[in-house]
Write an enzyme that holds these catalytic residues in place. Sequence first.
Site, mmCIF file in Angstrom:
data_model
loop_
_atom_site.group_PDB
_atom_site.id
_atom_site.type_symbol
_atom_site.label_atom_id
_atom_site.label_comp_id
_atom_site.label_asym_id
_atom_site.label_seq_id
_atom_site.Cartn_x
_atom_site.Cartn_y
_atom_site.Cartn_z
ATOM 1 N N ARG A 1 -3.713 -10.166 4.756
ATOM 2 C CA ARG A 1 -4.270 -10.168 3.398
ATOM 3 C C ARG A 1 -3.182 -9.627 2.467
ATOM 4 O O ARG A 1 -2.789 -8.461 2.572
ATOM 5 C CB ARG A 1 -5.529 -9.301 3.347
ATOM 6 C CG ARG A 1 -6.218 -9.276 1.982
ATOM 7 C CD ARG A 1 -7.479 -8.419 2.027
ATOM 8 N NE ARG A 1 -8.152 -8.382 0.742
ATOM 9 C CZ ARG A 1 -7.870 -7.496 -0.232
ATOM 10 N NH1 ARG A 1 -6.931 -6.576 -0.055
ATOM 11 N NH2 ARG A 1 -8.524 -7.536 -1.382
ATOM 12 N N LYS B 1 0.820 -1.211 0.000
ATOM 13 C CA LYS B 1 0.000 0.000 0.000
ATOM 14 C C LYS B 1 0.858 1.267 0.000
ATOM 15 O O LYS B 1 2.055 1.238 0.288
ATOM 16 C CB LYS B 1 -0.962 -0.014 1.187
ATOM 17 C CG LYS B 1 -2.127 -0.979 0.955
ATOM 18 C CD LYS B 1 -3.216 -0.860 2.008
ATOM 19 C CE LYS B 1 -4.432 -1.687 1.603
ATOM 20 N NZ LYS B 1 -5.475 -1.700 2.656
#
Length: 274
Positions: free
Chosen positions: A255, A221
């Site tokens: 995840r 991210k």
Amino acid sequence: MTINCKGHLIDLSTPKVMGILNITPDSFYDGGLYKDSSSIMRQVDKMLTEGATFIDIGAYSSRPGADGVSESEELKRIIPIVELIVKNFPEVILSIDTFRSNVAQKCIEAGAALINDISGGHLDEEMIPTIGKLSVPYIMMHMRGNPRTMQEQTHYEDLIKDINFYFAERIAKAHENKILDIIIDPGFGFAKNLEQNYELLKKMELLQIVGKPLLAGLSRKSMIYKTLNTSAANALNGTTALHMVALQKGAKILRVHDVKEAMECVTLFNQLIK
């Protein structure tokens, strides 16, 4: 710390890995990579072989500023893939990344096992009642607004307290609808700026007050690659570093885009806490 996925009890007292399969053209890292059956099957096989407990399929990009996708288009993208994966990997535990109750229902009917909702039921008021009727595990994420507006909604009186209040209310609603298995995702990158993302990770253990397993979605991210002045494609090392922090702070599911490296992280963490 167990959840029931299609009759199989998954023990989350030991951290598990959820592999990401985006079948979208515009996801921030892997958009467009998996657009035919052979590439999808290869990636699913690779993630399962490397140790993923769950495969999370998304047909609607939730990256900041992402364009909307109609429900019919989301269904058109995702249902054939669910059916394909279940046919070829009958023991797979498929998670469906959607905020739409109708998509959730049709995917569960097609063989998926749990639902991962970025909105915690806020973008579709029928989602939580639907999950209750389906009797499947529910991952509820913290977010404000929607993917197009969330980065305009980053003001908090107290970040951790506000997130815990959000989950307390959402969990109460889920319990009212007879949802038994709930996982919470604090939503790194969703309605949070760079500094808030690191504050959240630093204090993530405080989210355990609600008594539900924690999922951490940190993989590649912008909080990683912007801090390192690099790109999502070059953010694997940074991702692994923060995965270890997340595990130490109580994450039970990671995840991830990169299953092998995440599994190595879990193995080292398990050795560390023996």
